[in-house]
Design an enzyme around this catalytic site. Structure first.
Site, PDB file in Angstrom:
ATOM      1  CB  THR B  53      -1.840   1.668   1.734  1.00  0.00           C
ATOM      2  OG1 THR B  53      -1.320   1.010   2.889  1.00  0.00           O
ATOM      3  CG2 THR B  53      -0.701   2.266   0.945  1.00  0.00           C
ATOM      4  CB  CYS B  54      -6.237  -0.659   3.317  1.00  0.00           C
ATOM      5  SG  CYS B  54      -6.402  -0.779   1.564  1.00  0.00           S
ATOM      6  CG  ASN B  55      -2.667  -3.245   4.806  1.00  0.00           C
ATOM      7  OD1 ASN B  55      -3.813  -3.354   5.229  1.00  0.00           O
ATOM      8  ND2 ASN B  55      -2.163  -4.022   3.876  1.00  0.00           N
ATOM      9  CG  HIS B 104       9.470   1.459   8.894  1.00  0.00           C
ATOM     10  ND1 HIS B 104       8.788   0.415   9.478  1.00  0.00           N
ATOM     11  CD2 HIS B 104       8.536   2.241   8.319  1.00  0.00           C
ATOM     12  CE1 HIS B 104       7.496   0.571   9.268  1.00  0.00           C
ATOM     13  NE2 HIS B 104       7.308   1.673   8.568  1.00  0.00           N
ATOM     14  CB  SER B 114       3.097  -6.445   3.017  1.00  0.00           C
ATOM     15  OG  SER B 114       3.655  -5.478   2.187  1.00  0.00           O
ATOM     16  N   PRO B 120       2.842  -7.749  -4.060  1.00  0.00           N
ATOM     17  CG  PRO B 120       2.116  -8.211  -6.224  1.00  0.00           C
ATOM     18  CD  PRO B 120       1.916  -8.604  -4.798  1.00  0.00           C
ATOM     19  CD  GLN B 121      -2.043  -5.356  -3.533  1.00  0.00           C
ATOM     20  OE1 GLN B 121      -1.692  -6.353  -2.927  1.00  0.00           O
ATOM     21  NE2 GLN B 121      -3.130  -4.688  -3.205  1.00  0.00           N
ATOM     22  CD  GLN B 125      -0.806   0.175  -2.017  1.00  0.00           C
ATOM     23  OE1 GLN B 125      -0.040  -0.357  -1.209  1.00  0.00           O
ATOM     24  NE2 GLN B 125      -2.109  -0.020  -1.980  1.00  0.00           N
ATOM     25  N   GLY B 196     -12.352   0.330  -5.241  1.00  0.00           N
ATOM     26  CA  GLY B 196     -11.046   0.300  -4.572  1.00  0.00           C
ATOM     27  C   GLY B 196     -10.086  -0.654  -5.252  1.00  0.00           C
ATOM     28  CG  MET B 198      -6.598  -3.497  -1.210  1.00  0.00           C
ATOM     29  SD  MET B 198      -5.320  -4.732  -1.451  1.00  0.00           S
ATOM     30  CE  MET B 198      -5.770  -5.886  -0.192  1.00  0.00           C
TER      31      MET B 198
END
Lengths: 274, 428
Positions: B53-55, B104, B114, B120-121, B125, B196, B198
């Site tokens: 994901t982006c993170n 983890h 997060s 909540p996303q 994902q 996207g 997000m």
């Protein structure tokens, strides 16, 4: 005697209001935000009574020395703030106004009532109008100054992305900028009229509408600055940080002159009427 | 003989790596199956899933050789990118194994790891990447159980703690910031660039925050039209972005673009056209959509994901208590998962199975000898005892010898799991 008591009471209430505003800043409890303006209002009422008794005693509403000037000035600032608070609910502005009002009231008490004797020749309605307009204009710009400071703080928080509790307390940039504009739109005509009436009065009394007096020069510099700002705002979209910075500079010139000017550059304005 | 089962996670996230490094390692959604194939070919990995994901970019794997798997998976991640030196990327990688890895993944699922805790996303994902791994056939009994447990953990944390209800997502952080810049959002216009997820989320939040007018643009105009319909906004052709930009007070970028969509010069020009009315840029792109120098222009505020994280952190302070509660739930679940993982070992399973059948046998014999076979002599009783023992021995012979053959970890886990279920071995 009662006058002194009234002014002491005023200073005390302003101090209490300042305390309430600061506690609000630290604890962020809404109770203090609601109570503080009322304490300030109570101070304002005493202040009004004090000034009224002064006028009754002198027979004319005028500021002949620093004590009276500070007193009237803080009275106006508090008054305008209370109006703004009713309309915009800008409690944070109170955190700036209350200490300012307290310090001015205190300074006024410390300086003490001077020999506020006004030569009978000066007792013309022109003078009252001039003083009222000039003080109103300056009081409005004092609030514009406060709003601009808040703008700069909030702007730097948002730019540098370092959020402190303060950032939640301060209103949005758009609102601060709009208030700055509102103050400018009100303050500028008041200031302009103040200068014109002053000049006319000087013409009557001294025989010259203009002289190279430091007070005149400072006023004109500030007027030009605010004129440029107003013009820039309307035509070139000057806003935000630039508007805030110019407002601050303009006010510092006025304030600087108001507080130290007479000592540094002797002027025949204010207390020196010979 | 027994294969030691282990779970490892290697990856990097918003905490360990800056956005550029995360981007360089990111696995595009369409390339996930190929990536999973590559990972499956690693000698030490029995089961695997990829999360990108982006993170975060993470590889979750079941293995029996922890150290080799660490090395091989690391290599895979390093080979994903070429923009940075291997040393640079390696510095940002973390590697967990065993209980640490389980914890983890549970924390990720529960949105404790997060950028914005409680958003909540991440669960959606995680589910999507789990299905992708399942479709690719790279998930076996262990990861299957691990992921399903993680979904349960997420659900428990959501219902048993206040994290979710007070969750401040990236979107609401963006709304909060917008409200510090603009007095009201009702008279503001948003330009959404790119498709996207997000970006959609933030746009939705801005709309519920009061924004009434929305423009959508995308390189593919049809996508822009679809998105615009979803938000009751106006689709804009991508070529016309610069023309319409001056109408936008908020600009949300969430496009997959290799280059900046908006450079400083273009924004400077737009500002002049807007008479310097403030603009708020929110960059949610996997790669940066907006030139970072935009933030230096006056009356312009540019926040990217990392910046929003910093602000979100502030909001976190008040929620420490709920976070503690959530961590305790995670602890409990890790404990129970590790118990299950241990139970997968064949030896205890064989022992348990034998005990189970033995218990049944004893029970039945006792019952019969007390009632219908009450008259039997001591000799007959012994004969029955021997016979029933033999039956059980014969029945167990097949399964046990099968289990004792060297199997690969996944197959073994499968049988062990099946046996434990079929014979209710985990019930006392």
């Amino acid at each position: 005697m009662t006058e002194i008591l009234l002014f002491k009471g005023t200073a005390l209430l302003y101090l209490l209001a300042m305390g309430a505003f600061f506690i609000y800043l630290v604890l962020l409890k809404d109770v203090y935000a609601r109570v503080a303006p009322f304490i300030l209002l109570a101070g304002f009422v005493l202040h009004t009574a004090g000034l009224a008794s002064q006028i009754a005693r002198n027979g004319f509403p005028v500021v002949t020395d620093l004590h009276e000037a500070l007193s009237v000035y803080s009275w106006l600032i508090v008054g305008i703030y209370l109006l703004v608070q009713v309309k915009y609910r800008l409690t944070v502005l109170g955190c700036f106004v209350a200490p300012l009002a307290f310090l001015m009231a205190l300074a006024g008490l410390a300086v003490g009532p001077g020999g506020g004797e006004l030569p009978p020749g000066l007792r013309t309605s022109w003078l009252y109008i001039h003083v009222t307009l000039a003080f109103l204009g300056n009081a409005v710009f004092a609030l514009a100054f406060a709003v601009s400071l808040m703008y700069l703080v909030q702007e730097s928080r948002l730019k540098t992305k370092r959020m402190t509790a303060l950032y939640k307390l301060l209103p949005s940039l758009e609102r601060l900028d709009r208030l700055n504009y509102t103050f400018l739109v009100w303050g500028f005509p008041l200031m302009t009229l103040g200068i014109i009436t002053g000049s006319l009065w000087a013409g009557f009394y001294w025989g010259a509408y203009w002289s190279w007096d430091p007070r005149y020069i400072a006023s004109v510099i500030t007027w030009l600055l605010y004129a440029a700002l107003l013009q820039g705002r309307i035509t070139a979209g000057w806003r935000g940080k630039r508007a805030a910075t110019l407002t601050i500079v303009g006010f510092v010139v006025v304030l600087g002159y108001f507080l130290w000017g007479d000592a540094v550059f002797p002027s025949r304005h204010a207390g020196n009427f010979e | 003989m027994s294969v030691h089962r282990d779970i490892i996670i290697v990856g990097l996230n918003h905490r360990t790596a800056p956005i550029e490094v995360r981007e360089s390692v990111a696995v595009e959604a369409s390339l996930v199956p190929a990536a999973l194939r590559t990972i499956r070919n690693l000698r030490s990995v029995h089961e695997s899933a990829v999360l990108s994901t982006c993170n975060r970019v993470e590889v979750v794997a079941a293995t029996s050789e922890r150290d080799t798997a660490f090395m091989e998976v690391k290599r895979f991640l390093l080979d994903q990118q070429s923009a940075f030196g291997e040393k640079v990327v390696e510095e940002h990688l973390y590697a967990y194994a065993g209980g640490e890895a389980v914890r983890h993944l549970f924390r990720v699922a529960a949105s404790l790891d997060s950028m914005v805790v409680g958003e909540p996303q991440i669960l959606g994902q995680l589910k999507a990447y789990y299905s992708a791994a399942q479709e690719a056939g790279s998930v076996g009994a262990i990861l299957h159980r691990l992921f399903h447990r993680s979904f349960t953990v997420a659900k428990r944390v959501r219902t048993e703690t206040g994290i979710a209800s007070r969750a401040v997502s990236i979107g609401s952080v963006a709304v909060e910031l917008a409200k510090r810049i603009f007095d009201r959002l009702e008279d503001k216009t948003v330009m959404l660039i790119g498709a996207g997820k997000m970006g959609h989320l933030v746009a939705r939040q801005l709309k519920s925050g009061g924004v009434s007018s929305l423009m959508v643009t995308n390189r593919t105009f049809e996508t822009a039209v679809e998105t615009a319909a979803e938000f009751q906004g106006n689709p804009i052709r991508f070529e016309e972005l610069h023309r319409y930009l001056k109408l936008a007070d908020l600009v949300v970028g969430c496009a997959a673009a290799p280059d900046f969509l908006l450079k400083r010069e273009a924004v400077d020009e737009t500002l002049r056209e807007r008479k310097h009315e403030a603009m708020f840029f929110i960059d949610l792109g996997d790669r940066r959509n907006f030139d970072p120098r935009i933030n230096a222009l006056s009356n312009v505020y540019l926040y990217d994901i990392d910046d929003l994280q910093t602000v979100a952190q502030e909001n976190l302070n008040g929620r420490a208590g709920e976070v503690d509660k959530a961590e305790r739930i995670v602890d409990e679940e890790v404990e129970s998962f590790l118990g299950w993982l241990d139970s997968l070992d064949q030896v205890p399973t064989i022992v348990a199975l034998k005990e189970r059948l033995e218990a049944i046998r004893r029970n039945e014999i006792e019952k019969s000898l007390r009632t219908s076979l009450k008259e039997l002599s001591e000799k007959d009783r012994r004969a029955i005892d021997d016979m029933t023992s033999a039956i059980i021995g014969k029945i167990l012979h097949g399964p046990i010898s099968h289990l004792k053959r060297p199997l690969d970890g996944e197959e073994e886990a499968l049988y062990v799991e099946a046996l434990r279920k079929l014979f209710s071995l985990d019930e006392k």
